[in-house]
Design an enzyme around this catalytic site. Structure first.
Site, PDB file in Angstrom:
ATOM      1  N   ASP A  67       0.806  -1.221   0.000  1.00 11.16           N
ATOM      2  CA  ASP A  67       0.000   0.000   0.000  1.00 11.16           C
ATOM      3  C   ASP A  67       0.839   1.271   0.000  1.00 11.16           C
ATOM      4  O   ASP A  67       2.053   1.232   0.191  1.00 11.16           O
ATOM      5  CB  ASP A  67      -0.967   0.009   1.201  1.00 11.16           C
ATOM      6  N   ASN A 136      -7.631  -2.912  14.302  1.00 11.85           N
ATOM      7  CA  ASN A 136      -9.024  -3.166  13.936  1.00 11.85           C
ATOM      8  C   ASN A 136      -9.142  -4.364  13.000  1.00 11.85           C
ATOM      9  O   ASN A 136     -10.184  -4.576  12.393  1.00 11.85           O
ATOM     10  CB  ASN A 136      -9.635  -1.919  13.275  1.00 11.85           C
ATOM     11  N   HIS A 138      -7.379  -4.825  10.191  1.00  9.94           N
ATOM     12  CA  HIS A 138      -7.118  -4.598   8.764  1.00  9.94           C
ATOM     13  C   HIS A 138      -5.851  -5.311   8.304  1.00  9.94           C
ATOM     14  O   HIS A 138      -4.932  -5.547   9.076  1.00  9.94           O
ATOM     15  CB  HIS A 138      -7.102  -3.101   8.405  1.00  9.94           C
ATOM     16  N   GLU A 143      -9.836  -1.849   5.372  1.00  6.67           N
ATOM     17  CA  GLU A 143     -10.453  -1.589   6.664  1.00  6.67           C
ATOM     18  C   GLU A 143     -11.711  -2.432   6.851  1.00  6.67           C
ATOM     19  O   GLU A 143     -12.252  -2.965   5.875  1.00  6.67           O
ATOM     20  CB  GLU A 143     -10.806  -0.095   6.765  1.00  6.67           C
TER      21      GLU A 143
HETATM   22  C1  F6R Z   1       1.462  -1.669   6.214  1.00  6.10           C
HETATM   23  C2  F6R Z   1       0.102  -2.179   6.282  1.00  6.10           C
HETATM   24  C3  F6R Z   1      -0.692  -2.209   7.546  1.00  6.10           C
HETATM   25  C4  F6R Z   1       0.130  -2.551   8.794  1.00  6.10           C
HETATM   26  C5  F6R Z   1      -0.744  -2.554  10.043  1.00  6.10           C
HETATM   27  C6  F6R Z   1       0.057  -2.826  11.291  1.00  6.10           C
HETATM   28  O1  F6R Z   1       1.980  -1.732   4.901  1.00  6.10           O
HETATM   29  O2  F6R Z   1      -0.403  -2.554   5.281  1.00  6.10           O
HETATM   30  O3  F6R Z   1      -1.734  -3.139   7.407  1.00  6.10           O
HETATM   31  O4  F6R Z   1       0.716  -3.801   8.615  1.00  6.10           O
HETATM   32  O5  F6R Z   1      -1.388  -1.329  10.161  1.00  6.10           O
HETATM   33  O6  F6R Z   1       0.898  -1.742  11.524  1.00  6.10           O
HETATM   34  P1  F6R Z   1       2.048  -1.811  12.629  1.00  6.10           P
HETATM   35  O7  F6R Z   1       3.006  -2.852  12.165  1.00  6.10           O
HETATM   36  O8  F6R Z   1       2.674  -0.456  12.615  1.00  6.10           O
HETATM   37  O9  F6R Z   1       1.396  -2.182  13.903  1.00  6.10           O
END
Ligand code: F6R
Length: 261
Positions: A67, A136, A138, A143
């Site tokens: 992303d 959450n 995702h 989301e």
């Molecule tokens: C990042 C991504 C997100 C993160 C998720 C966890 O490229 O796609 O889904 O993997 O938000 O984030 P952290 O690792 O910062 O807890």
């Protein structure tokens, strides 16, 4: 779903690095799907060490990131393109031409999304997709309540995600509210997926992803549909799992014992 519980995020990341390094050794022109965020930082550090000290060769590897924020150019220090350069790409012998991150500044986002999907197909599909997990539930920036069959598209970030990620932008106002992300369908097309989730903040999401019903309210639960999904947790993120002992038992008595050695 293969569930592996390790003592700490460090030991979890070391195992994840071993799994990815093995893919790279066995298939030197493999296609890796990569993630950003706090979770994979130690894993990337270990891959850099393996490259420097053990000659792990990335020269023929292709990568696709999950992303990118809409509106952030590659020169912005919070863009995911920047993150990947900082934390991995500039430290290994990968050909920058073979590294792909969705372009959040593309003139036409729809064209960019379709072309991203096409580039993944042209590269032969993703051999292993690394994932983190949002609080959450995702995966990528898919989301809660988004379609479980979605493809790369523009997504509106949830309030929870804005709260979790806005600190590094200084204020909520400065944080982009949209992102381009591989869809859940795109992620499920990878031949293997490897999700890492550490720390107490992820307990509820981990519980739902593994033991809850398959439901769009927890996008991570879509991994229940994947024939080769590995989830690596630490003791903290695994604390809410009802069947933790069962996963430990399976892990300890794996038939295919060489896989993670
Ligand atoms: C990042 C991504 C997100 C993160 C998720 C966890 O490229 O796609 O889904 O993997 O938000 O984030 P952290 O690792 O910062 O807890």
């Amino acid at each position: 779903m293969e569930v592996i519980i390790r003592d700490t995020p460090e030991t979890g990341c070391l195992l994840a690095a071993k799994i990815i390094a093995r893919v790279v050794r066995e298939k030197p022109d493999a296609v890796l799907g990569l993630a950003t965020g706090r979770t994979p930082l130690m894993l990337y550090r270990e891959l850099i060490r393996l490259h420097r000290e053990e000659g792990l060769d990335f020269s023929r590897i292709t990568t696709f990131n999950l992303d990118e924020y809409v509106g952030l150019p590659a020169t912005h220090d919070q863009s995911y393109r920047w993150f990947m350069r900082e934390h991995l790409f500039q430290h290994i012998n990968i050909d920058q031409k073979n590294t792909h991150v969705p372009d959040g500044t593309a003139a036409d986002m729809h064209v960019e999304c379709r072309s991203y999907e096409q580039r993944i197909l042209d590269a032969g599909g993703i051999d292993i997709q690394l994932l983190g997990l949002g609080r959450n539930g995702h995966i990528g920036f898919n989301e809660p309540t988004g379609s479980l069959r979605s493809r790369t598209w523009i997504k509106i970030l949830s309030e929870q995600t804005l709260q979790d990620n806005s600190a590094v932008f200084g204020s909520l106002e400065e944080m982009p509210k949209h992102a381009l992300t591989m869809g859940i369908g795109t992620i499920l097309d990878a031949r293997r997926v490897l999700l890492l989730a550490f720390g107490p903040a992820k307990v509820r999401a981990v519980e739902h992803m593994i033991e809850g019903p398959l439901a769009a309210i927890c996008p991570g639960s879509a991994l229940q549909l994947h024939p080769r999904a590995t989830v690596i947790l630490d003791e903290n993120s695994a604390a809410g799992l009802r069947y933790a002992d069962h996963y430990r038992w399976i892990d300890k008595n794996k038939f295919d014992w060489q896989r993670h050695k």
